[in-house]
Design an enzyme around this catalytic site. Sequence first.
Site, short mmCIF file in Angstrom:
data_model
loop_
_atom_site.label_atom_id
_atom_site.label_comp_id
_atom_site.label_asym_id
_atom_site.label_seq_id
_atom_site.Cartn_x
_atom_site.Cartn_y
_atom_site.Cartn_z
N GLU A 198 0.82 -1.21 0.00
CA GLU A 198 0.00 0.00 0.00
C GLU A 198 0.85 1.26 0.00
OE1 GLU A 198 -3.80 0.64 1.76
OE2 GLU A 198 -3.66 -1.27 2.83
N ARG A 199 0.43 2.19 -0.81
CA ARG A 199 1.09 3.50 -0.87
C ARG A 199 1.05 4.16 0.51
NH1 ARG A 199 -1.45 8.30 -4.54
NH2 ARG A 199 -3.22 7.73 -3.25
N CYS A 207 -6.44 -4.90 1.50
CA CYS A 207 -6.74 -3.60 0.88
C CYS A 207 -8.03 -3.77 0.08
CB CYS A 207 -5.60 -3.15 -0.03
SG CYS A 207 -5.92 -1.59 -0.88
N GLY A 208 -9.09 -3.11 0.53
CA GLY A 208 -10.38 -3.27 -0.12
C GLY A 208 -10.42 -2.69 -1.52
N GLY A 210 -7.88 -2.21 -3.35
CA GLY A 210 -6.96 -3.04 -4.12
C GLY A 210 -7.61 -4.31 -4.62
#
Length: 273
Positions: A198-199, A207-208, A210
């Site tokens: 994640e950034r 990560c949803g 994502g």
Amino acid sequence: MRFIKMQGTGNDYIYIDCFQESVSAPEQLAVELCRLHFGVGADGIILIEPSKEADCKMKMYNADGSEGMMCGNGIRCVGKYVYEYGIVPKHHIMVETMSGMKELYLETAGDCVTSVTVNMGHPILKAAISMTEKGIPLVIHPVSMGNPHGVIWVTDTECFPVEALGPVLEHASVFPNGCNIEFAHILSRSRVRMRVWERGSQETLSCGSGACAVFAAAYAQGLVKEEITVELAGGKLYICTPDAGETVFLKGSAEVVFEGSYQGKRSVSSVSF
């Protein structure tokens, strides 16, 4: 300042109720609170604020202090919070975010929210990017879910060098504003396994947005059907499209981890023996 730590499939954030609290420097606060060992420890902080246009507003800051545009796991927890604490006692909730208005649909048992479905909106796909990093040839499929994602198909998520490639790809020149990078293995037309860098937060358990980006890329290429399960280190997410990929819906759990209070940084100027 009171806070609540919540998680959605292991994607954990510190939530601050700004209907009651005031936060003047959220970037600095995110860095202080999210540090392991010296802080609470989390992937970021999320402020739940009043909104003139929706039921509430969500503002998120990553663990490094940078502001994020959207978080699919985080917004589900926002829905649980505002419902269970009586701020928005409705099963259909509108939330204002940096990437636009998002609709939430809550499932409940008594006064408890058991799951939340989010209309994540319209995915925007761009042409694939080919590159070689650390001697590994890669094909990245850029997808915007209101925030930037780069999806890479792999044959084994466990053995793939996510820790080595994640930070390089996050800041690659083709992503001038940084990017969330998903490494996904398509197991069948209804199951996908995924890891995410994640950034602003490094590798996280889930990560949803994502997972939605992975679905959008796979669906556009005819690799999956209209409903799939995405398996992550933190649990499972359920993704579907009711209109052939025009909109994507995300469903998953949202849970409270603990409540606490934060009194600010305290330091000792000198110690004598």
